[in-house]
Motif scaffolding. Structure first.
Motif, PDB file in Angstrom:
ATOM      1  N   ALA A 192       0.834  -1.205   0.000  1.00 55.61           N
ATOM      2  CA  ALA A 192       0.000   0.000   0.000  1.00 55.61           C
ATOM      3  C   ALA A 192       0.863   1.247   0.000  1.00 55.61           C
ATOM      4  N   VAL A 193       0.537   2.155  -0.906  1.00 57.54           N
ATOM      5  CA  VAL A 193       1.136   3.483  -0.917  1.00 57.54           C
ATOM      6  C   VAL A 193      -0.028   4.454  -0.772  1.00 57.54           C
ATOM      7  N   VAL A 194       0.009   5.238   0.284  1.00 57.18           N
ATOM      8  CA  VAL A 194      -1.035   6.226   0.534  1.00 57.18           C
ATOM      9  C   VAL A 194      -0.491   7.568   0.079  1.00 57.18           C
ATOM     10  N   GLU A 195      -1.235   8.209  -0.821  1.00 62.30           N
ATOM     11  CA  GLU A 195      -0.805   9.501  -1.350  1.00 62.30           C
ATOM     12  C   GLU A 195      -1.845  10.556  -1.021  1.00 62.30           C
ATOM     13  N   ALA A 196      -1.389  11.623  -0.371  1.00 64.77           N
ATOM     14  CA  ALA A 196      -2.260  12.741  -0.026  1.00 64.77           C
ATOM     15  C   ALA A 196      -2.440  13.644  -1.245  1.00 64.77           C
ATOM     16  N   ALA A 197      -3.461  14.467  -1.196  1.00 64.92           N
ATOM     17  CA  ALA A 197      -3.752  15.371  -2.314  1.00 64.92           C
ATOM     18  C   ALA A 197      -2.595  16.324  -2.595  1.00 64.92           C
ATOM     19  N   ASP A 198      -1.798  16.651  -1.570  1.00 68.57           N
ATOM     20  CA  ASP A 198      -0.680  17.578  -1.757  1.00 68.57           C
ATOM     21  C   ASP A 198       0.610  16.879  -2.202  1.00 68.57           C
ATOM     22  N   GLY A 199       0.544  15.559  -2.466  1.00 65.89           N
ATOM     23  CA  GLY A 199       1.706  14.839  -2.968  1.00 65.89           C
ATOM     24  C   GLY A 199       2.503  14.088  -1.918  1.00 65.89           C
ATOM     25  N   ARG A 200       2.253  14.344  -0.634  1.00 65.31           N
ATOM     26  CA  ARG A 200       2.945  13.568   0.398  1.00 65.31           C
ATOM     27  C   ARG A 200       2.518  12.113   0.285  1.00 65.31           C
ATOM     28  N   TRP A 201       3.440  11.205   0.642  1.00 65.01           N
ATOM     29  CA  TRP A 201       3.107   9.787   0.518  1.00 65.01           C
ATOM     30  C   TRP A 201       3.769   8.967   1.616  1.00 65.01           C
ATOM     31  N   ALA A 202       3.198   7.793   1.833  1.00 66.58           N
ATOM     32  CA  ALA A 202       3.730   6.839   2.802  1.00 66.58           C
ATOM     33  C   ALA A 202       3.569   5.447   2.204  1.00 66.58           C
ATOM     34  N   ALA A 203       4.491   4.546   2.539  1.00 65.68           N
ATOM     35  CA  ALA A 203       4.463   3.181   2.012  1.00 65.68           C
ATOM     36  C   ALA A 203       4.327   2.185   3.145  1.00 65.68           C
ATOM     37  N   PHE A 204       3.500   1.159   2.919  1.00 63.65           N
ATOM     38  CA  PHE A 204       3.209   0.171   3.944  1.00 63.65           C
ATOM     39  C   PHE A 204       3.278  -1.242   3.384  1.00 63.65           C
ATOM     40  N   GLU A 205       3.859  -2.133   4.156  1.00 65.42           N
ATOM     41  CA  GLU A 205       3.785  -3.566   3.883  1.00 65.42           C
ATOM     42  C   GLU A 205       2.901  -4.163   4.957  1.00 65.42           C
ATOM     43  N   VAL A 206       2.219  -5.236   4.627  1.00 64.41           N
ATOM     44  CA  VAL A 206       1.334  -5.904   5.568  1.00 64.41           C
ATOM     45  C   VAL A 206       1.902  -7.294   5.824  1.00 64.41           C
ATOM     46  N   LYS A 207       2.138  -7.599   7.087  1.00 60.24           N
ATOM     47  CA  LYS A 207       2.691  -8.909   7.457  1.00 60.24           C
ATOM     48  C   LYS A 207       1.864  -9.507   8.586  1.00 60.24           C
ATOM     49  N   LEU A 208       1.761 -10.807   8.580  1.00 58.64           N
ATOM     50  CA  LEU A 208       0.906 -11.512   9.512  1.00 58.64           C
ATOM     51  C   LEU A 208       1.508 -11.660  10.905  1.00 58.64           C
ATOM     52  N   GLY A 209       2.766 -11.325  11.066  1.00 58.85           N
ATOM     53  CA  GLY A 209       3.349 -11.453  12.392  1.00 58.85           C
ATOM     54  C   GLY A 209       4.678 -10.755  12.519  1.00 58.85           C
ATOM     55  N   GLU A 210       5.096 -10.609  13.761  1.00 61.43           N
ATOM     56  CA  GLU A 210       6.340  -9.915  14.116  1.00 61.43           C
ATOM     57  C   GLU A 210       7.567 -10.540  13.451  1.00 61.43           C
ATOM     58  N   ARG A 211       7.569 -11.838  13.286  1.00 66.72           N
ATOM     59  CA  ARG A 211       8.759 -12.488  12.719  1.00 66.72           C
ATOM     60  C   ARG A 211       9.007 -12.119  11.259  1.00 66.72           C
ATOM     61  N   TRP A 212       8.024 -11.526  10.585  1.00 69.04           N
ATOM     62  CA  TRP A 212       8.200 -11.134   9.183  1.00 69.04           C
ATOM     63  C   TRP A 212       8.400  -9.630   9.009  1.00 69.04           C
ATOM     64  N   VAL A 213       8.548  -8.904  10.106  1.00 66.76           N
ATOM     65  CA  VAL A 213       8.659  -7.439  10.024  1.00 66.76           C
ATOM     66  C   VAL A 213       9.894  -7.009   9.237  1.00 66.76           C
ATOM     67  N   GLU A 214      11.050  -7.547   9.560  1.00 64.79           N
ATOM     68  CA  GLU A 214      12.269  -7.108   8.863  1.00 64.79           C
ATOM     69  C   GLU A 214      12.186  -7.397   7.372  1.00 64.79           C
ATOM     70  N   ASP A 215      11.653  -8.553   7.011  1.00 64.41           N
ATOM     71  CA  ASP A 215      11.462  -8.873   5.598  1.00 64.41           C
ATOM     72  C   ASP A 215      10.478  -7.885   4.963  1.00 64.41           C
ATOM     73  N   GLY A 216       9.424  -7.541   5.698  1.00 62.23           N
ATOM     74  CA  GLY A 216       8.427  -6.602   5.188  1.00 62.23           C
ATOM     75  C   GLY A 216       8.949  -5.197   5.023  1.00 62.23           C
TER      76      GLY A 216
END
Length: 142
Positions: A70-94
């Protein structure tokens, strides 16, 4: 090169769970399916919160393989990127793909992300290495 094939998500993943009469035991026995349901739930929530903030949610995928859930983009062009993982053990990979995307977009100050994070089902939220946050789904909100 960006790929333009849309990614489809359930409006409400609980509909799939109900239609399949999936029990907690069946869901935890198939972590891949459970992960897809969780990702759909997170994308649904991000879309609701993004709409309230006059922003949009996109899936980022390049032909060469870089993909961000997921990439969330605001109307003014600011953006943030997100990965979704099912658990803590996959955070670094995500965290790897949002970091790669941020490096590719780092041509100017305007192209730097407002946030990079991995969204997980529970636990505590915190800032990880290289400022990639970990966000439990319960902490999401407008």
């Amino acid at each position: 090169m960006l790929r333009s094939t849309p990614v489809r998500h359930f409006v409400d993943p609980s509909l799939a769970v109900a239609a399949l009469r999936a029990t907690p035991e069946r869901l935890t026995a198939d972590l891949e399916f459970l992960g897809l349901l969780f990702e759909s739930m997170v994308i649904r929530d991000l879309r609701v919160y993004a709409q309230a903030a006059d922003a949009q949610v996109f899936h980022y995928r390049e032909k060469e393989g870089l993909e961000v859930d997921a990439v969330v983009e605001a109307a003014d062009g600011r953006w943030a990127a997100f990965e979704v993982k099912l658990g803590e053990r996959w955070v670094e990979d995500g965290a790897k793909n949002p970091r790669k995307l941020a490096r590719r977009m780092a041509h100017s100050d305007h192209d730097k992300p407002s946030a990079l994070a991995v969204i997980v089902p529970g636990g505590y939220g915190y800032s990880g290495p290289e400022d990639v946050g970990v966000i439990p789904i319960g902490a999401l909100g407008p």
